[in-house]
Design a protein around this motif. Structure first.
Motif, PDB file in Angstrom:
ATOM      1  N   ARG A  63       4.800   3.469  -6.609  1.00  0.00           N
ATOM      2  CA  ARG A  63       4.810   2.015  -6.437  1.00  0.00           C
ATOM      3  C   ARG A  63       4.814   1.651  -4.950  1.00  0.00           C
ATOM      4  O   ARG A  63       4.046   0.801  -4.505  1.00  0.00           O
ATOM      5  CB  ARG A  63       6.061   1.421  -7.122  1.00  0.00           C
ATOM      6  N   LEU A  64       5.648   2.345  -4.168  1.00  0.00           N
ATOM      7  CA  LEU A  64       5.703   2.030  -2.740  1.00  0.00           C
ATOM      8  C   LEU A  64       4.439   2.476  -2.023  1.00  0.00           C
ATOM      9  O   LEU A  64       3.944   1.792  -1.130  1.00  0.00           O
ATOM     10  CB  LEU A  64       6.933   2.666  -2.097  1.00  0.00           C
ATOM     11  N   LEU A  65       3.895   3.627  -2.442  1.00  0.00           N
ATOM     12  CA  LEU A  65       2.664   4.102  -1.814  1.00  0.00           C
ATOM     13  C   LEU A  65       1.513   3.126  -2.064  1.00  0.00           C
ATOM     14  O   LEU A  65       0.646   2.953  -1.210  1.00  0.00           O
ATOM     15  CB  LEU A  65       2.293   5.492  -2.343  1.00  0.00           C
ATOM     16  N   GLN A  66       1.529   2.487  -3.233  1.00  0.00           N
ATOM     17  CA  GLN A  66       0.489   1.497  -3.522  1.00  0.00           C
ATOM     18  C   GLN A  66       0.523   0.361  -2.506  1.00  0.00           C
ATOM     19  O   GLN A  66      -0.500  -0.160  -2.105  1.00  0.00           O
ATOM     20  CB  GLN A  66       0.708   0.896  -4.922  1.00  0.00           C
ATOM     21  N   ASN A  67       1.737  -0.047  -2.121  1.00  0.00           N
ATOM     22  CA  ASN A  67       1.863  -1.191  -1.228  1.00  0.00           C
ATOM     23  C   ASN A  67       1.383  -0.904   0.191  1.00  0.00           C
ATOM     24  O   ASN A  67       1.135  -1.831   0.948  1.00  0.00           O
ATOM     25  CB  ASN A  67       3.327  -1.657  -1.164  1.00  0.00           C
ATOM     26  N   VAL A  68       1.318   0.389   0.567  1.00  0.00           N
ATOM     27  CA  VAL A  68       0.895   0.710   1.934  1.00  0.00           C
ATOM     28  C   VAL A  68      -0.457   1.432   1.940  1.00  0.00           C
ATOM     29  O   VAL A  68      -0.867   1.989   2.962  1.00  0.00           O
ATOM     30  CB  VAL A  68       1.952   1.584   2.660  1.00  0.00           C
ATOM     31  N   ALA A  69      -1.144   1.388   0.798  1.00  0.00           N
ATOM     32  CA  ALA A  69      -2.351   2.197   0.640  1.00  0.00           C
ATOM     33  C   ALA A  69      -3.470   1.824   1.620  1.00  0.00           C
ATOM     34  O   ALA A  69      -4.392   2.614   1.838  1.00  0.00           O
ATOM     35  CB  ALA A  69      -2.867   2.097  -0.796  1.00  0.00           C
ATOM     36  N   ARG A  70      -3.405   0.644   2.188  1.00  0.00           N
ATOM     37  CA  ARG A  70      -4.483   0.260   3.103  1.00  0.00           C
ATOM     38  C   ARG A  70      -4.346   0.866   4.485  1.00  0.00           C
ATOM     39  O   ARG A  70      -5.288   0.864   5.268  1.00  0.00           O
ATOM     40  CB  ARG A  70      -4.496  -1.249   3.270  1.00  0.00           C
ATOM     41  N   ILE A  71      -3.153   1.328   4.802  1.00  0.00           N
ATOM     42  CA  ILE A  71      -2.964   1.972   6.108  1.00  0.00           C
ATOM     43  C   ILE A  71      -3.698   3.313   6.049  1.00  0.00           C
ATOM     44  O   ILE A  71      -3.533   4.089   5.098  1.00  0.00           O
ATOM     45  CB  ILE A  71      -1.452   2.166   6.377  1.00  0.00           C
ATOM     46  N   LEU A  83       9.027   4.147   3.722  1.00  0.00           N
ATOM     47  CA  LEU A  83       7.843   3.688   2.997  1.00  0.00           C
ATOM     48  C   LEU A  83       7.990   2.195   2.673  1.00  0.00           C
ATOM     49  O   LEU A  83       7.053   1.415   2.806  1.00  0.00           O
ATOM     50  CB  LEU A  83       7.705   4.447   1.678  1.00  0.00           C
ATOM     51  N   ARG A  84       9.168   1.848   2.250  1.00  0.00           N
ATOM     52  CA  ARG A  84       9.431   0.465   1.889  1.00  0.00           C
ATOM     53  C   ARG A  84       9.407  -0.448   3.126  1.00  0.00           C
ATOM     54  O   ARG A  84       8.880  -1.559   3.076  1.00  0.00           O
ATOM     55  CB  ARG A  84      10.788   0.376   1.172  1.00  0.00           C
ATOM     56  N   LEU A  85       9.968   0.052   4.236  1.00  0.00           N
ATOM     57  CA  LEU A  85      10.066  -0.789   5.426  1.00  0.00           C
ATOM     58  C   LEU A  85       8.720  -0.984   6.104  1.00  0.00           C
ATOM     59  O   LEU A  85       8.441  -2.049   6.651  1.00  0.00           O
ATOM     60  CB  LEU A  85      11.073  -0.197   6.420  1.00  0.00           C
ATOM     61  N   ILE A  86       7.860   0.054   6.036  1.00  0.00           N
ATOM     62  CA  ILE A  86       6.538  -0.042   6.660  1.00  0.00           C
ATOM     63  C   ILE A  86       5.806  -1.290   6.150  1.00  0.00           C
ATOM     64  O   ILE A  86       5.146  -1.998   6.908  1.00  0.00           O
ATOM     65  CB  ILE A  86       5.717   1.236   6.352  1.00  0.00           C
ATOM     66  N   GLU A  87       5.970  -1.553   4.871  1.00  0.00           N
ATOM     67  CA  GLU A  87       5.335  -2.705   4.239  1.00  0.00           C
ATOM     68  C   GLU A  87       5.666  -4.012   4.977  1.00  0.00           C
ATOM     69  O   GLU A  87       4.835  -4.896   5.096  1.00  0.00           O
ATOM     70  CB  GLU A  87       5.830  -2.773   2.783  1.00  0.00           C
ATOM     71  N   ASP A  88       6.893  -4.111   5.489  1.00  0.00           N
ATOM     72  CA  ASP A  88       7.309  -5.332   6.172  1.00  0.00           C
ATOM     73  C   ASP A  88       6.807  -5.399   7.619  1.00  0.00           C
ATOM     74  O   ASP A  88       6.738  -6.469   8.209  1.00  0.00           O
ATOM     75  CB  ASP A  88       8.842  -5.423   6.220  1.00  0.00           C
ATOM     76  N   HIS A  89       6.513  -4.262   8.196  1.00  0.00           N
ATOM     77  CA  HIS A  89       6.251  -4.211   9.642  1.00  0.00           C
ATOM     78  C   HIS A  89       4.770  -4.423   9.930  1.00  0.00           C
ATOM     79  O   HIS A  89       4.133  -3.583  10.542  1.00  0.00           O
ATOM     80  CB  HIS A  89       6.747  -2.882  10.223  1.00  0.00           C
ATOM     81  N   ASN A  90       4.273  -5.553   9.482  1.00  0.00           N
ATOM     82  CA  ASN A  90       2.822  -5.747   9.597  1.00  0.00           C
ATOM     83  C   ASN A  90       2.443  -6.826  10.606  1.00  0.00           C
ATOM     84  O   ASN A  90       1.348  -7.353  10.564  1.00  0.00           O
ATOM     85  CB  ASN A  90       2.229  -6.064   8.227  1.00  0.00           C
ATOM     86  N   ILE A  91       3.365  -7.175  11.502  1.00  0.00           N
ATOM     87  CA  ILE A  91       2.994  -8.148  12.523  1.00  0.00           C
ATOM     88  C   ILE A  91       2.739  -7.399  13.832  1.00  0.00           C
ATOM     89  O   ILE A  91       3.253  -6.295  14.024  1.00  0.00           O
ATOM     90  CB  ILE A  91       4.082  -9.225  12.730  1.00  0.00           C
ATOM     91  N   PRO A  92       1.890  -7.966  14.705  1.00  0.00           N
ATOM     92  CA  PRO A  92       1.471  -7.241  15.924  1.00  0.00           C
ATOM     93  C   PRO A  92       2.645  -6.655  16.722  1.00  0.00           C
ATOM     94  O   PRO A  92       2.566  -5.508  17.165  1.00  0.00           O
ATOM     95  CB  PRO A  92       0.755  -8.325  16.731  1.00  0.00           C
ATOM     96  N   GLN A  93       3.730  -7.429  16.858  1.00  0.00           N
ATOM     97  CA  GLN A  93       4.842  -6.942  17.688  1.00  0.00           C
ATOM     98  C   GLN A  93       5.453  -5.667  17.132  1.00  0.00           C
ATOM     99  O   GLN A  93       6.116  -4.929  17.846  1.00  0.00           O
ATOM    100  CB  GLN A  93       5.967  -7.992  17.790  1.00  0.00           C
ATOM    101  N   LEU A  94       5.240  -5.422  15.862  1.00  0.00           N
ATOM    102  CA  LEU A  94       5.901  -4.270  15.255  1.00  0.00           C
ATOM    103  C   LEU A  94       4.943  -3.107  15.010  1.00  0.00           C
ATOM    104  O   LEU A  94       5.293  -2.115  14.382  1.00  0.00           O
ATOM    105  CB  LEU A  94       6.562  -4.681  13.939  1.00  0.00           C
ATOM    106  N   MET A  95       3.702  -3.227  15.542  1.00  0.00           N
ATOM    107  CA  MET A  95       2.702  -2.193  15.247  1.00  0.00           C
ATOM    108  C   MET A  95       3.102  -0.832  15.789  1.00  0.00           C
ATOM    109  O   MET A  95       2.858   0.198  15.150  1.00  0.00           O
ATOM    110  CB  MET A  95       1.338  -2.612  15.807  1.00  0.00           C
ATOM    111  N   ALA A  96       3.705  -0.833  16.997  1.00  0.00           N
ATOM    112  CA  ALA A  96       4.101   0.448  17.587  1.00  0.00           C
ATOM    113  C   ALA A  96       5.143   1.129  16.709  1.00  0.00           C
ATOM    114  O   ALA A  96       5.040   2.325  16.406  1.00  0.00           O
ATOM    115  CB  ALA A  96       4.653   0.222  18.994  1.00  0.00           C
ATOM    116  N   LEU A  97       6.100   0.311  16.293  1.00  0.00           N
ATOM    117  CA  LEU A  97       7.131   0.856  15.406  1.00  0.00           C
ATOM    118  C   LEU A  97       6.502   1.381  14.129  1.00  0.00           C
ATOM    119  O   LEU A  97       6.805   2.476  13.655  1.00  0.00           O
ATOM    120  CB  LEU A  97       8.174  -0.222  15.091  1.00  0.00           C
TER     121      LEU A  97
END
Lengths: 149, 998
Positions: free
Chosen positions: B227-235, B185-199
């Motif tokens: 708290r972590l779910l809030q950070n990825v809520a837009r996905i 959950l925490r790492l997903i927040e960082d993986h927001n650039i195009p190259q990492l979309m598949a991951l």
């Protein structure tokens, strides 16, 4: 491995040899090139007792970073431009043994240039004579009676 | 298998400064041992050898094989199989060592080692080896947040793939499931650039599936899951999940009632810890447990450079704050020490953040335990850092406090609108707990600080009115109901929490110590706030004072200060504001009574009346002193000290005037003790404080300074006489008229500025002053009739060229004196220099009145240079190292005499040399001098009497002869200057006949 005697930086004196010490790197100076195209860097290093300059040649200097904890074996200390400096020398060795987790004292700088003889005392010397206590009161008249008025 | 010792494979990356450490050596030895067992054996033999060895040396065999697996991919499969066959403990030894190896050295692993490690973990999971889950746990800590370098992404993705491939295995370990959910959950927040979309998509699908399928287990994660779910809520997938959590909770789990359930659960420390790599954790723990406050700067720089320098790493700040708040709970002993407190580390993490989003998340991380705080379940240590960051930043970084207070106010309605009341309650609980546990004794200074802008203060006051109803310890905040805030430090011991947390005394004065507040900000303080800081009853008085700005209004206010007592800070703020706006004090040279009365109307003088013993209660005196101390520490208004002296002088004169009876009039005393008490209360030295105050006064008005001098030197005689700095301030202020006034006062006997102790130091120091300053000093010294003995020691040291002011003054002083042996001796100690005519001038002047005496003195001086028996072969005391008070050398005496001789020749009057005593001395000198001296002073020695010649003839002869011969015989004494100086002295005159030089 026998643990060698570690010298505290504040105990260092010019001319000491076979120095083993552990310290943390505070600053890494820019490299200068010798005629033989060897890189020399001056690092400021410190342990819990004091700080000192460390002269590092070639690759190790490029690899060491501020915050690295380093063990020096068989180093020596000498004066370089009137400043006490630590060298690893040909026989010596620098090994990074950790990072960050070491206390240090940078207040006492052993590489502070030391003036050879004690500086001559500055010009006007203070009072040399010792008079008996005496105030500027004339023996007569109103001067002495200031409080009376 | 054919490895020789020479090329043992390496576990770790090796550089010039990192060759081999003890861990690697340990593995190397085990590897060599293992190799020695299996070298050149058939498979069967090898198996037997290993089985034998493992009985005796299980660990070495295991480690040797582990080393082989981690470093030799080609042998790994076979070696792992052998290892599983021979192990006697179900691989426990291997797993423990592997965990340690990861925690200690993962970052130094060679790429091969890392790949082999992942391979090994995968194999062990496939074989369901017991305990491999803890290896997974430790390895996952290196899947760092805020790091999208290929190395880290490789680890993140490899581990994810292992879990995806081994879902069935993973499902058996609920704690590991939680860890995986929390980590990704925490790492997903960082993986927001195009190259990492598949991951990211792979991560999202996996985590969503885990959460849904293990919802009850995942609930144990507590509020940090939210708290972590809030950070990825837009996905979208998480958005969908949020909908269900908020609106349809039962679909997720029949026992899940509401998100409140999660928010009220504290997250276990191990999850908070897991989001830092072991490396970061070690360093933060070291920083907060070993490094002294004030010595932390370098460590912070290093930490920042290594972990927080990139844009993507900013998201790590939240993880670090959650770790510090939730995991680092220092002992009371540590809290009392000078180790850097947690709030300071957090303040640093907040202020160095370079991204707005990350900064906002960091603030949320800081306050997260406040939002639903329950004193039963939650820990004060989780909320304490936030209040202390706000409290301590107010002083030097008010913007930090402001932004945090602003955040705290806004989070209430904005966290989740339907929960606004609940969040407010949580925050109130936190604040209540903070006061109860005495983290801070009172929130008023924080919530109502004048350093906050008005809008924010209004918002804070509206939001937390219960905590800032007043500053007097009444109302909700007043668990402690003292009227007086000057509580002694320490207070009753709180077993749960030490309020000594932060080496700041719980003094209110500390809160608004203003020394680094910009002036503009001070000026921006407005009247309503000034009055509002006082207890309600006093406010009307303060309003009046602010309107009228008079002595009377100030007295009325201070008289009303009893119970309740205002804080000294509030009073100080009020008075500082008034004094700052007041025009600077000015006095005319001869102040009239009305003028003094007008000045005395300033409110500041109202304070001083309470300092006079007997004028007020001790409590009020203390309050005023404390207020003055505060004003002094704020350092924005600097007139207090000299105003107090001014006040004392005015009172003294008023009292004297009022007293008709002449005896009683004489007994009226200047209340010197008041100023002394003031100094001692402020921990100032009287003398230094007087000098400081005069310095301030000098900047404001020189007339006030001069007006005070007489009384200060009378009342504080012991402290100020000969006080060099004070004296310098005075002489640098004076103009001719003021100097005249001081000289007059001295002559009347009403001013005594000097004593003879250590006067030489003062004189020596004064040599560097400006010319006019030095002349003022000498005028004052002359007025005081300084005795010649006091200047004697400096006579040899004064340079003719550089110390003209002092030397001229000394010259004029000597002119008024009769010659004495002491004076002459000191004069002759001066270095002989051609241009220097000090000695010759003095001697020639004295000769007019006291020739015989001078002759005697010179003769004695010269002859005593030749003690009877001493051979004179080598008497060459260097001119420059004459010991103190030692008589001059013969050479010096001869040098000066030679100058005098030249001058006498010029004036055609050699009588002094013809005196009998002089003749004897010259003869003695000549016969005892070395040849070179004889040669050098040949003309001087020529004056010595040859036996038969009568004095007068001989003298006349010399006088007429010497001039023409002079140049040819002599090289050293070319003399022209002497003429000018001594010319007017043709005849002998009485001293009084000469018009006074000044």
């Amino acid at each position: 491995m026998g643990s060698p005697e570690y010298v505290q930086i504040k105990e260092l004196k010019a001319g000491m040899k076979n120095i083993n010490a552990v310290f943390i790197v505070l600053e890494v100076g820019a490299p200068t090139l010798t005629k033989e195209a060897r890189e020399v860097r001056t690092l400021r290093v410190a342990d819990a007792s004091a700080a000192v300059n460390l002269s590092v040649w070639d690759e190790p200097g490029a690899l060491l970073q501020p915050g690295d904890i380093v063990r020096l074996t068989r180093g020596y200390a000498a004066l370089w431009r009137a400043a006490l400096t630590l060298y690893s020398g040909k026989a010596g060795d620098l090994q990074k043994v950790g990072e960050f987790c070491m206390l240090f004292n940078e207040q006492l700088n052993m590489s502070e240039p030391q003036p050879a003889p004690p500086a001559p005392p500055p010009a006007p010397a203070p009072a040399l004579d010792k008079h008996a206590h005496k105030t500027y009161v004339r023996g007569r008249g109103p001067q002495r009676a200031a409080s009376r008025r | 298998m054919e490895q020789t010792k020479a090329n043992v494979p390496r576990l770790f990356v090796c550089t010039a400064i990192e060759n081999k450490d003890e861990i690697e050596e340990r593995y190397e030895r085990a590897y060599n041992f293992f190799q020695s067992l299996v070298a050149d054996c058939s498979e069967k033999e090898a198996h037997d050898a290993l089985n034998n060895a493992v009985c005796k040396n299980h660990e070495d065999v295991s480690l040797g094989m582990l080393m082989s697996i981690l470093t030799e991919p080609h042998n790994a499969t076979k070696c792992y199989r052998d290892l599983t066959l021979i192990t006697r403990d179900g691989l426990t030894t291997v797993l423990n060592n592997l965990s340690n190896l990861i925690l200690e050295r993962y970052l130094k692993f060679q790429d091969t080692t890392r790949n082999q490690l992942l391979w090994l973990v995968k194999e062990m999971i496939r074989n369901a080896v017991t305990g491999v889950d803890s290896v997974c746990w430790n390895l996952m800590r290196y899947a760092s947040g805020g790091d999208i370098t290929p190395k880290n992404i490789f680890l993140v993705e490899s581990l994810l793939d292992i879990y995806i491939d081994n879902r069935v295995w993973l499902d058996k370990f609920p704690v590991l499931v939680c860890m995986v959910v929390y980590t990704y959950l925490r790492l997903i927040e960082d993986h927001n650039i195009p190259q990492l979309m598949a991951l990211r998509q792979k991560e999202v699908n996996f985590v969503i599936a885990l959460i849904r399928e293990h919802f009850n287990e995942v609930l144990t994660l507590g509020r940090d899951l939210v708290r972590l779910l809030q950070n990825v809520a837009r996905i979208p997938e998480f958005n969908q999940l949020w909908q269900e959590i908020l609106l349809n909770s039962k679909t997720l789990s029949p026992t899940f009632n509401s998100v409140m359930q999660l928010l009220q659960t504290r997250t276990s420390r191990r999850y908070l810890q897991s989001r830092l790599t072991p490396d970061m954790e070690r360093k933060l723990v070291f920083l907060t447990s070993q490094v002294r406050f004030g010595h932390h700067k370098k460590y912070q720089e290093w930490f920042q450079r290594q972990y927080l320098a990139t844009p993507e790493s900013q998201s790590l700040r939240s993880d670090m704050i959650r770790f510090i708040v939730g995991v680092i709970h220092p002992t009371n002993e540590l809290l009392c020490s000078d180790i850097i407190p947690r709030w300071a580390v957090i303040g640093w993490l907040l202020t160095t953040c370079t991204s707005n989003v990350a900064a906002s998340n960091a603030k949320l991380a800081l306050f997260y335990d406040w939002l639903f705080y329950d004193s039963e379940k939650d820990n004060i240590m989780n909320i304490e850092p936030a209040i202390l960051v706000m409290h301590h930043s107010m002083r030097s970084h008010p913007a930090v406090t402001a932004t945090l207070l602003d955040f705290l106010c806004r989070i209430i309605p904005n966290f989740y609108p339907p929960f606004a009341e609940k969040v407010k309650q949580g925050i109130f609980n936190s604040l209540q707990q903070i006061i109860e546990k005495r983290v801070l004794p009172n929130l008023q200074p924080l919530f109502d600080s004048p350093k906050l802008d008005r809008e924010l203060r209004t918002t804070v006051r509206d939001t937390f009115k219960e905590f800032c109803s007043n500053g007097n310890g009444e109302g909700v905040s007043g668990i402690r109901d003292e009227g007086n805030d000057e509580l002694p430090r320490g207070g009753p011991d709180e077993p749960a929490f030490s309020d000594d947390e932060d080496d700041a005394p719980p003094h209110i004065a500390e809160d608004t110590d203003d020394d680094d507040l910009p002036l503009s900000e001070v000026r921006a303080r407005e009247r309503p706030e000034l009055a509002a800081a006082l207890p309600v009853i006093l406010r009307p008085f303060a309003e009046t004072l602010l309107d009228e700005r008079t002595f009377v209004a100030a007295t009325a206010l201070l008289d009303a200060c009893g119970s309740p007592t205002p804080t000294p800070v509030a009073l100080a703020d009020l008075f500082v504001a008034i004094l700052q706006e007041a025009p600077p004090m000015k006095l005319s040279r001869f102040p009239s009574q009305t003028e003094l009365d007008t000045i005395m109307n300033s409110p500041i003088f109202a304070m001083f009346q309470y300092l006079v013993p007997g004028n007020s209660t001790e409590g009020r005196r203390k309050l005023v002193l404390e207020t003055l101390k505060e004003i002094n520490s704020q350092a924005t208004v600097q007139c207090v000290g000299y105003c107090l002296l001014f006040y004392l002088k005015v009172c003294y004169e008023r009292e004297k005037r009022a007293e008709r009876d002449p005896v009683k009039k004489r007994n009226v005393k200047f209340k010197a003790g008041v100023y002394k008490d003031y100094c001692s209360y402020l921990e100032l030295k009287v003398a230094e404080s007087l000098a400081d105050d005069f310095e301030k006064c000098q900047e404001t008005d020189a007339n006030i300074l001069v007006w005070l001098i007489q009384d200060v030197y009378r009342e504080y005689k012991d402290q100020v006489q000969n006080h060099i700095r004070l004296l310098h301030i005075i002489v640098s202020t004076l103009d001719a008229g003021q100097l005249q006034r001081l000289v007059c006062l001295t002559l009347q006997g009403n001013l005594m500025m000097f004593k003879s102790d250590d006067i030489t130091t003062m004189l020596s120091t004064s040599l560097s002053w400006e010319t006019f300053e030095q002349y003022c000093l000498w005028q004052l010294l002359t007025a005081h009739e300084i005795s010649v003995e006091d200047v004697l020691p400096i006579i040899p040291k004064l340079s003719y060229k550089e110390h003209a002011e002092a030397l001229t003054s000394v010259l004029l002083m000597l002119k008024q004196e009769r010659p004495t042996a002491d004076v002459v001796r000191q004069m002759f100690c001066r270095t002989v220099e051609e241009e220097d005519t000090f000695v010759v001038s003095t001697v020639m002047y004295w000769c007019q009145d006291y020739e015989d005496k001078v002759g005697d003195l010179l003769a004695v001086l010269l002859s005593t240079r030749y003690p009877g028996t001493s051979p004179n072969k080598r008497k060459r005391p260097g001119k420059h190292n004459i010991p103190p008070n030692a008589p001059p050398s013969a050479e010096l005496v001869l040098g000066h005499l030679e100058q005098i001789r030249v001058c006498c020749v010029d004036q055609n009057d050699m009588s002094i040399f013809n005196m009998e005593c002089m003749q004897k001395a010259l003869q003695q000198s000549q016969s005892n001098s070395s040849d070179s001296l004889k040669r050098q002073y040949s003309e001087l020695f020529l004056l010595a009497w040859e036996d038969e010649l009568p004095i007068s003839r001989r003298a006349r002869k010399l006088a007429s002869n010497s001039l023409p011969i002079n140049p040819s015989l002599h090289s050293s004494n070319e003399d022209s200057e002497e003429e000018e100086i001594v010319k007017p002295k043709q005849a002998k005159r009485r001293k009084k006949a000469i018009s006074d030089s000044d």
